[in-house]
Write a protein that holds these residues in place. Structure first.
Motif, PDB file in Angstrom:
ATOM      1  N   VAL A 185       0.784  -1.283  -0.117  1.00 38.72           N
ATOM      2  CA  VAL A 185      -0.162   0.054  -0.066  1.00 38.72           C
ATOM      3  C   VAL A 185       0.813   1.182  -0.029  1.00 38.72           C
ATOM      4  N   PRO A 186       0.800   2.074  -1.037  1.00 38.11           N
ATOM      5  CA  PRO A 186       1.545   3.472  -1.119  1.00 38.11           C
ATOM      6  C   PRO A 186       1.189   4.217   0.060  1.00 38.11           C
ATOM      7  N   SER A 187       2.206   5.005   0.785  1.00 37.72           N
ATOM      8  CA  SER A 187       1.780   5.738   1.743  1.00 37.72           C
ATOM      9  C   SER A 187       0.973   6.876   1.505  1.00 37.72           C
ATOM     10  N   GLU A 188       0.311   7.548   2.471  1.00 32.56           N
ATOM     11  CA  GLU A 188      -0.687   8.479   2.216  1.00 32.56           C
ATOM     12  C   GLU A 188       0.106   9.801   1.589  1.00 32.56           C
ATOM     13  N   GLN A 189       1.279   9.932   2.181  1.00 33.78           N
ATOM     14  CA  GLN A 189       1.819  11.232   1.596  1.00 33.78           C
ATOM     15  C   GLN A 189       2.179  10.972   0.142  1.00 33.78           C
ATOM     16  N   LYS A 190       2.668   9.863  -0.292  1.00 33.33           N
ATOM     17  CA  LYS A 190       2.778   9.530  -1.704  1.00 33.33           C
ATOM     18  C   LYS A 190       1.849   9.729  -2.540  1.00 33.33           C
ATOM     19  N   LEU A 191       0.819   9.311  -2.225  1.00 37.74           N
ATOM     20  CA  LEU A 191      -0.597   9.531  -3.258  1.00 37.74           C
ATOM     21  C   LEU A 191      -0.844  10.977  -3.127  1.00 37.74           C
ATOM     22  N   ILE A 192      -0.747  11.673  -1.949  1.00 37.50           N
ATOM     23  CA  ILE A 192      -1.151  13.315  -1.874  1.00 37.50           C
ATOM     24  C   ILE A 192      -0.082  13.900  -2.763  1.00 37.50           C
ATOM     25  N   GLU A 193       0.982  13.642  -2.657  1.00 36.59           N
ATOM     26  CA  GLU A 193       2.149  14.448  -3.648  1.00 36.59           C
ATOM     27  C   GLU A 193       1.670  13.830  -5.124  1.00 36.59           C
ATOM     28  N   ARG A 194       1.347  12.544  -5.600  1.00 35.95           N
ATOM     29  CA  ARG A 194       1.236  12.330  -6.513  1.00 35.95           C
ATOM     30  C   ARG A 194      -0.286  12.965  -7.221  1.00 35.95           C
ATOM     31  N   ARG A 237      -9.032  18.927   0.978  1.00 33.48           N
ATOM     32  CA  ARG A 237      -9.644  17.807   0.649  1.00 33.48           C
ATOM     33  C   ARG A 237      -8.772  16.775   0.193  1.00 33.48           C
ATOM     34  N   LEU A 238      -7.798  17.057  -0.222  1.00 34.11           N
ATOM     35  CA  LEU A 238      -6.570  16.303  -0.834  1.00 34.11           C
ATOM     36  C   LEU A 238      -6.097  15.236   0.363  1.00 34.11           C
ATOM     37  N   GLY A 239      -6.015  15.827   1.786  1.00 35.14           N
ATOM     38  CA  GLY A 239      -5.532  15.111   2.679  1.00 35.14           C
ATOM     39  C   GLY A 239      -6.561  14.364   3.123  1.00 35.14           C
ATOM     40  N   THR A 240      -7.616  14.832   3.230  1.00 33.13           N
ATOM     41  CA  THR A 240      -8.710  14.177   3.829  1.00 33.13           C
ATOM     42  C   THR A 240      -9.339  12.829   3.142  1.00 33.13           C
ATOM     43  N   ALA A 241      -9.115  13.089   1.788  1.00 34.72           N
ATOM     44  CA  ALA A 241      -9.811  12.023   0.856  1.00 34.72           C
ATOM     45  C   ALA A 241      -9.059  10.704   0.764  1.00 34.72           C
ATOM     46  N   MET A 242      -7.573  11.246   0.721  1.00 32.83           N
ATOM     47  CA  MET A 242      -6.697   9.997   0.817  1.00 32.83           C
ATOM     48  C   MET A 242      -6.689   9.164   2.296  1.00 32.83           C
ATOM     49  N   THR A 245      -8.340   4.351   4.804  1.00 32.72           N
ATOM     50  CA  THR A 245      -9.247   3.731   6.188  1.00 32.72           C
ATOM     51  C   THR A 245     -10.585   3.405   5.790  1.00 32.72           C
ATOM     52  N   SER A 246     -11.036   3.066   4.519  1.00 36.61           N
ATOM     53  CA  SER A 246     -12.540   2.757   4.225  1.00 36.61           C
ATOM     54  C   SER A 246     -12.639   1.579   4.341  1.00 36.61           C
ATOM     55  N   GLN A 247     -14.222   1.138   4.396  1.00 41.73           N
ATOM     56  CA  GLN A 247     -14.569  -0.093   4.600  1.00 41.73           C
ATOM     57  C   GLN A 247     -14.251  -1.058   3.242  1.00 41.73           C
ATOM     58  N   THR A 248     -14.211  -0.435   2.272  1.00 40.24           N
ATOM     59  CA  THR A 248     -13.992  -0.921   0.933  1.00 40.24           C
ATOM     60  C   THR A 248     -12.592  -1.402   0.759  1.00 40.24           C
ATOM     61  N   PHE A 249     -11.604  -0.407   1.269  1.00 41.54           N
ATOM     62  CA  PHE A 249     -10.287  -0.773   1.129  1.00 41.54           C
ATOM     63  C   PHE A 249      -9.874  -1.804   2.129  1.00 41.54           C
ATOM     64  N   GLN A 250     -10.448  -1.889   3.128  1.00 45.31           N
ATOM     65  CA  GLN A 250     -10.086  -2.919   4.047  1.00 45.31           C
ATOM     66  C   GLN A 250     -10.456  -4.224   3.643  1.00 45.31           C
ATOM     67  N   ASP A 251     -11.862  -4.187   2.885  1.00 41.34           N
ATOM     68  CA  ASP A 251     -12.174  -5.506   2.416  1.00 41.34           C
ATOM     69  C   ASP A 251     -11.118  -5.908   1.219  1.00 41.34           C
ATOM     70  N   ILE A 252     -10.577  -4.944   0.306  1.00 40.55           N
ATOM     71  CA  ILE A 252      -9.825  -5.517  -0.677  1.00 40.55           C
ATOM     72  C   ILE A 252      -8.343  -6.034  -0.015  1.00 40.55           C
ATOM     73  N   GLN A 253      -8.137  -5.867   1.032  1.00 36.14           N
ATOM     74  CA  GLN A 253      -6.787  -6.191   1.633  1.00 36.14           C
ATOM     75  C   GLN A 253      -6.920  -7.786   2.407  1.00 36.14           C
ATOM     76  N   GLU A 301     -19.065   5.351  -0.872  1.00 36.93           N
ATOM     77  CA  GLU A 301     -17.963   5.719   0.018  1.00 36.93           C
ATOM     78  C   GLU A 301     -17.973   7.167  -0.260  1.00 36.93           C
ATOM     79  N   TYR A 302     -18.134   8.079   0.883  1.00 40.74           N
ATOM     80  CA  TYR A 302     -17.897   9.467   1.000  1.00 40.74           C
ATOM     81  C   TYR A 302     -16.698   9.811   1.471  1.00 40.74           C
ATOM     82  N   LEU A 303     -15.733  10.247   0.534  1.00 37.91           N
ATOM     83  CA  LEU A 303     -14.327  10.305   0.993  1.00 37.91           C
ATOM     84  C   LEU A 303     -13.968  11.862   1.813  1.00 37.91           C
ATOM     85  N   LEU A 304     -14.846  12.833   1.557  1.00 37.12           N
ATOM     86  CA  LEU A 304     -14.824  13.951   2.331  1.00 37.12           C
ATOM     87  C   LEU A 304     -15.345  13.701   3.601  1.00 37.12           C
ATOM     88  N   GLU A 305     -16.233  12.981   3.925  1.00 34.43           N
ATOM     89  CA  GLU A 305     -16.962  13.064   5.306  1.00 34.43           C
ATOM     90  C   GLU A 305     -16.285  11.798   6.210  1.00 34.43           C
TER      91      GLU A 305
END
Length: 312
Positions: free
Chosen positions: A83-92, A143-148, A153-161, A242-246
């Motif tokens: 899983v890429p780091s949150e910071q790496k995704l934000i920078e991308r 929004r950028l940091g919040t969304a990533m 930590t979303s339910q869907t990404f937990q399922d995927i793991q 999945e509401y990524l801002l809330e």
């Protein structure tokens, strides 16, 4: 083989329906006046309209990049179990947003000729300034940091793991379905089967606020999935936003009334669209001036076609 036609085919989607409700004139520009505007020998109005159709704004560009990034992260995880780091995704994402800004301010001539391949921000195009409003920049930064963070930590990404418990449905397996002679476009963000619970899970990532249309959109996807895979019971389909801002997800329990409602919505919407056709069989529209303008200051200020509607 691709065939150039004088008029587009009649198709339907939730977004097309929403555009018609928002403003019939915008609908006419989006789906008719811009047709063939990508061709070198198209008339100047079609090319200009197509160019304006391709304008985007900062919020829309952000949402598109986030969706693409999520898709790439999921594919990367399935291949590497990393899983890429949150910071790496934000920078991308920040880098891609910057590219969109550079396109808009330094490559306008390239966008003018190839609007599909370059970005032009509505805020830059209509302000004629090489800068973005400070309040919008601050909003997107937040929004950028919040969304990533909320994605990771979303339910869907937990399922995927737990990939041993799920089976993905390839995105190529869903594009559209036919109702009579009308093609209904289906663009699902993610579909997978929960092998433990014996459920089909449809996921839609949201980078904006919740709306009343969210349930209808997912019900349409469920209708398609049920028909495409001959699923015998709606109880086997889970629809999830999945509401990524809330930072929360919402699942809906479908029933047969939901499918009836979305089918009725489609029927009424197609009937309304037909009012703007000279020839239904050819999908030939009335003159663009016969598409009414719904003037509302807030919406008109965001519209891509305001230079057509408010010529001085």
């Amino acid at each position: 083989m691709f065939e150039i036609k004088p008029h587009p085919e009649l198709s339907w989607s939730i977004s097309r329906h929403k555009t018609l409700l928002e403003c019939p004139r915008k609908y006419g520009y989006d789906y008719y006046a811009s047709h063939n505007g990508w061709l070198r020998d198209a008339d100047s109005l079609a090319r200009h309209t197509y160019r304006l159709k391709k304008l985007t704004n900062l919020e829309m560009l952000f949402g598109s990049i986030v969706h693409d990034t999520i898709y790439q992260v999921i594919q990367y995880y399935l291949e590497t179990r990393q899983v890429p780091s949150e910071q790496k995704l934000i920078e991308r994402i920040r880098q891609q947003l910057n590219e969109g800004f550079i396109d808009s301010t330094r490559r306008e001539h390239l966008w003018h000729d190839k609007p599909k391949h370059y970005t032009m921000l509505h805020e830059i195009y209509y302000s004629q300034h090489d800068r973005l409003p400070e309040d919008k920049i601050a909003k997107i930064q937040k929004r950028l940091g919040t969304a990533m963070n909320n994605f990771l930590t979303s339910q869907t990404f937990q399922d995927i793991q737990s990939p041993e418990n799920i089976r993905f449905v390839e995105s190529e397996d869903f594009r559209y379905m036919m109702v009579g002679d009308v093609k209904i476009y289906i663009v699902m963000d993610l579909v997978y089967r929960d092998l433990i619970e014996d459920k089909w899970v449809i996921v839609d990532w949201k980078t904006g606020k919740a709306s009343a249309e969210d349930r209808n959109q997912l019900a349409l996807y469920a209708l398609y999935l049920k028909q495409r895979y001959n699923i015998d019971s709606l109880d086997k389909i889970v629809i999830r936003n999945e509401y990524l801002l809330e930072g929360y997800h919402k699942e809906h329990a479908l029933n047969s009334a939901d499918l009836v409602n979305v089918q009725n919505l489609f029927g009424m919407s197609i009937q309304e669209m037909s009012k703007y056709l000279v020839d239904v069989e050819k999908n030939e529209p009335v003159d663009i001036n016969q598409f009414p303008m719904y003037q509302e200051e807030r919406k008109c200020a965001r519209c891509n076609y305001q230079e057509f509607c408010f010529r001085t």
